[in-house]
Design an enzyme around this catalytic site. Sequence first.
Site, PDB file in Angstrom:
ATOM      1  N   ARG A  44       0.881  -1.186   0.000  1.00 53.78           N
ATOM      2  CA  ARG A  44       0.000   0.000   0.000  1.00 53.78           C
ATOM      3  C   ARG A  44       0.898   1.209   0.000  1.00 53.78           C
ATOM      4  O   ARG A  44       1.631   1.472   0.955  1.00 53.78           O
ATOM      5  CB  ARG A  44      -0.896  -0.001   1.243  1.00 53.78           C
ATOM      6  CG  ARG A  44      -1.892   1.160   1.275  1.00 53.78           C
ATOM      7  CD  ARG A  44      -2.999   0.944   0.243  1.00 53.78           C
ATOM      8  NE  ARG A  44      -4.137   1.804   0.493  1.00 53.78           N
ATOM      9  CZ  ARG A  44      -4.408   2.925  -0.178  1.00 53.78           C
ATOM     10  NH1 ARG A  44      -3.587   3.307  -1.155  1.00 53.78           N
ATOM     11  NH2 ARG A  44      -5.476   3.626   0.105  1.00 53.78           N
ATOM     12  N   GLU A  71       0.713   4.542   0.246  1.00 50.15           N
ATOM     13  CA  GLU A  71       0.702   5.622   1.227  1.00 50.15           C
ATOM     14  C   GLU A  71       1.235   5.176   2.586  1.00 50.15           C
ATOM     15  O   GLU A  71       1.658   5.997   3.384  1.00 50.15           O
ATOM     16  CB  GLU A  71      -0.722   6.161   1.387  1.00 50.15           C
ATOM     17  CG  GLU A  71      -1.697   5.160   1.965  1.00 50.15           C
ATOM     18  CD  GLU A  71      -3.107   5.715   2.025  1.00 50.15           C
ATOM     19  OE1 GLU A  71      -3.728   5.574   3.080  1.00 50.15           O
ATOM     20  OE2 GLU A  71      -3.561   6.296   1.012  1.00 50.15           O
ATOM     21  N   GLU A  85      -4.650  -7.140  -6.791  1.00 53.08           N
ATOM     22  CA  GLU A  85      -3.277  -7.626  -6.967  1.00 53.08           C
ATOM     23  C   GLU A  85      -3.043  -8.861  -6.100  1.00 53.08           C
ATOM     24  O   GLU A  85      -2.464  -9.869  -6.556  1.00 53.08           O
ATOM     25  CB  GLU A  85      -2.303  -6.502  -6.577  1.00 53.08           C
ATOM     26  CG  GLU A  85      -0.850  -6.795  -6.903  1.00 53.08           C
ATOM     27  CD  GLU A  85       0.013  -5.593  -6.555  1.00 53.08           C
ATOM     28  OE1 GLU A  85       0.711  -5.102  -7.449  1.00 53.08           O
ATOM     29  OE2 GLU A  85      -0.030  -5.160  -5.389  1.00 53.08           O
TER      30      GLU A  85
END
Length: 1107
Positions: free
Chosen positions: A45, A47, A112
């Site tokens: 991820r 961020e 994903e």
Amino acid sequence: MIVLAEIFRRRLGLKNSSNDDSGALVQPPPTIARLQPYEVIISFRGEDTRNNFVSHLHYVLKDKGIRTYFDEDNLQRGQTIGPELMKAIEESSIAIVVLSSNYGSSTWCLNELFTIMECKNKFGLVVFPIFYHVDPSDVRKQKNSFFKAFSSHEINFKDDRAKVKSWREALRQVANLAGEEIHGQKEALFIKEIGDKILKQLPVRASDFRKSCVGIESSISEIKKLMDGKSEEVLFIGLWGMGGIGKTTTARAIFEDCKDEFESSCFLQDVKESKNRMHKLQKDLLSDVLKTKFQDICDVVKGSSIIQERLQFKKVLIVIDDVDDVEQLNVLAKQCDWFGGGSRILITTRDEHLINEDHIVKYDLQTLPENEALRLFCLHAFKNDHPHEDFKEVSLHVLRYAGGLPLALRVLGDHLYKREKRAWKSTLSRLKVVPEDKIISKLQISFDGLNVLQQNIFLDIACLFRGHSKHSVEKRLQSLGLHPEEGIDVLIEKSLISISMHGNHKFYWDADVNYEKTCYIEMHDLLQEMGWYIVRQRSNTDVRGYSRLWFKKDIVEVLSDITVFSEVERICIQTDLIHDNDIIKANLGWEVTFRNMNKLSLLELSGDFFEGNYNVNDSQPFGKLGNKLRWFSWFEYPGEYLPKSFQPRNLVHLHMEYSKIKETPDFSHMPNLEVLNLRLSKMLVHVHPSLGNHMKIKHINLESSIKLEVFPEINRMRSIEILNLSDTNLKKFPEIYENLDSLRRLDLSGTQITTLPMSIRHATNLENLRMINCEYLLTLPISFLGLQVQTMYIKSGSLKSFEENIDDETASRRSKRREQLIGYEGMGQLSGLQIFLLFCNSLEELPESLLSRIELLVISECPNLTCWICFNLVDLLDKYQHLCYLKLSLEYEVVPQEILQACLEHESMSKMLRRREKPFKVFIPISQIPSWFQYQFSRRSVTLFLPPLFEWYTDKLKGFVISGLNVHFYQAVHVSSHVVVMYIPIDNIRRNIEDWDGQNESTLLELKSSRYFRSKLVETSPRWGLSLIYSEGEVNEVDPHQVLTEMDDISELSDPTFRVKIAGSRDRIEKLNMDYHQAKYHPTDLISWALFQQQSHIMEVGTSTMT
């Protein structure tokens, strides 16, 4: 789903179809400008971790050379993320999933992850989860931040709940995998450990080995077949070969190709380098196979126990590479029960002896054939599979130098890459003097592992004896005290030398070697160059310090310098250098050359090598030469004498074949001499009397020394084993004054001897006597026979009798000897005598004392003796049960057929056969089978099937009598006819048929004829006759005509004999006398075991090879 479908297409080699619905949604990815695919993909991820944890992890992986997909670095402008991600997942071996607190909120990350987990399940993609400040249970059960994220997803995807469900399942699966958690620890150290683990888990792709595997593909395929993947047995396979031949490369390629078929696998490389750290190898083995970090093992005994205990139920693939000590195998993989069913243990070694175990299958790796060698070399030298046009010829020179050795081909190819042709030629010239270090250092590992004696044997072979017969090399090395029997075996086992059926014997001909049947010592060209290199380096390339001289240039330098050459130990000047102009110019004469060579232990010369006077009997040309000399060979020695100064006290072998010497030296100055070879020294007239007193001499060969008339009296020659005085002018054999129990072979063929002295009785262990073409031989004393003579070859037209004058001492000794042998199993074999009498026209009969010992008697062209044998044949076979082979060869005109046929008269033969207990085989030169053989038939090869015992066997049956006739023509001219009569007692058959009393199957009696000549032979009208002998009367309860079966034609045999084989049933061949066959013959050599069961040494006459 679309991404996964595309991955399926790629894996299966399918292309997108233009009318496929998915084609409009997923475009083929553009060409990516990179050389190799990704190995690792990181799912994260952005961020949460892009600019901290993941960027650091990516840096560590990149630093370790791991090709990693990281979207910040790999996406190109205008490129959608879908296809690029699809390609990255497809190509990667490992997917690292960094699960952070906001991972579940990203639909991109969840898609994903779904694709990654599907690839794991479908294609075996390795998934490595990292729980970055989250609890694995939160991920598994979607709690806390994951609960919030999926609450939002349930709303946003209320029309596609299946998608949300697939995301939840993907999270549950990844959370259940073994991974790593990070909670507060130092990230730098954590990331480093992650990098190490990823590197260790990455497979070495088979494609990375393709370049190094060129040429050994066939070996890899054959070894895989040996591994037999379907077998549940534990198999050990040993890969054996010389250094640089590709053992490790082959094992690595097999390991990478096959490891996925096993529960666990481990490759232990360069085991010999950890000789003193075997506990570490045990730890590495356990860690790799058990997939956990194993605690330190300090005790190898304990480590072995743990290996056996932990791995005995696991199917494993283990490679133990480069083993050089049996202890390494003992502590790592001693035996099969250490491992689970289906396990495969591959061992690579240079030493064959280490894998000479029943449970290890050996595979001998060979050098590459020329086409494969060229391909491998070109891949390194030209980065192509063929040479450039201008380099074809010079490339072939490199190939010849490398000799198909993969290491040499790779090293030289890399060295010559992008170099000009003149540099190639310069390199080839340099290699003749200074080999390539990378090649020699690899090869020298095996040499360094030898002891001092074995190293000297290797250097002697490399420098002096390559291509020579194994027998002649062993003799030379034995004389030098190097114990060659063991040493040569060790060199073979370590792949430093090999045995060939083709060699080079043009330089040193050895009369004792049968060059048609012998074997030769060979070695790889690079190993020979290594030997030369070692000799040169030990003296810092100063020829005066070379321990061995063999090159013309070095010999010239030595011969032209008068300085001291104290380091020279061996000199071999081959015959092709004897008349070389450079050698002749450099030659300073033997007085100077050998003056100070006080370390010389072996010297081989030929012809008129030195200028000067060889016949000055008081000269001092040898100086200190003889101090350590152990082998002296001078072929065609041109002098009439050896100088008095030649007194080599340590000399073991003296070879002077074809010499012009007239007198031998005083042998009392050579107390250690064991072999004297003056064969074909046609000027020799006098042998020094000291030879008769020599206590260590073992072998004397004076063959064809045609002027020699007297041999010294034998006084203390206690070690003599072989004495060859054939084709000399010897008129009288010398008296023997002491026990000569060491003498085994005596050859007096072609001499003028009239008889042997009574003192020959002292040769109590004489086994072989040859007196062929002794035209003056009148009588022979039987006293010399003792109890040990096994073979006599006599050819003398003047021989009239065997004297029976035995003194009381000899009679007493023979009587005691017989008493010692009473009850000894196989006494008949020890005391049996084979006699071959050829053209003894004057010999009329054989004495009883001689007949009492004969087992095999061959009489050829002895008419008077043949008549005597024929008149007494029945009595001889009746009286002498041990006489089991008799062959008479004679021209018909000499002895009438009536006399020859009378010896097989029915009534007398029948009476004798009823009393006869032992089998026999008799050849008579007549042209028809006796009529009393009621069942006669013409076949080249026949088989009689006798019914089960209860149908024909009675206690009165004594045996079978078989007769065979062969008529032979040579170039349409009648040559000979022979009838053979063979008697096989029923007891011989009974002993060799299992379960005789309960035998209910047919018994097989097979008869085959063989040919007398090897070529241009027409064999016609072979006939057979059969009769059964009963103890009372003439009873025939079986009619062979009812059970006769013709066999297929047999291939041509080389031995002049008939062959009989008895077997117990159609389905099996009965137990042979295997003690005999295993001891003396190859198992495929069978002859008439029922006939000759107890006459082992006679079998040589009738041996036939089974077809």
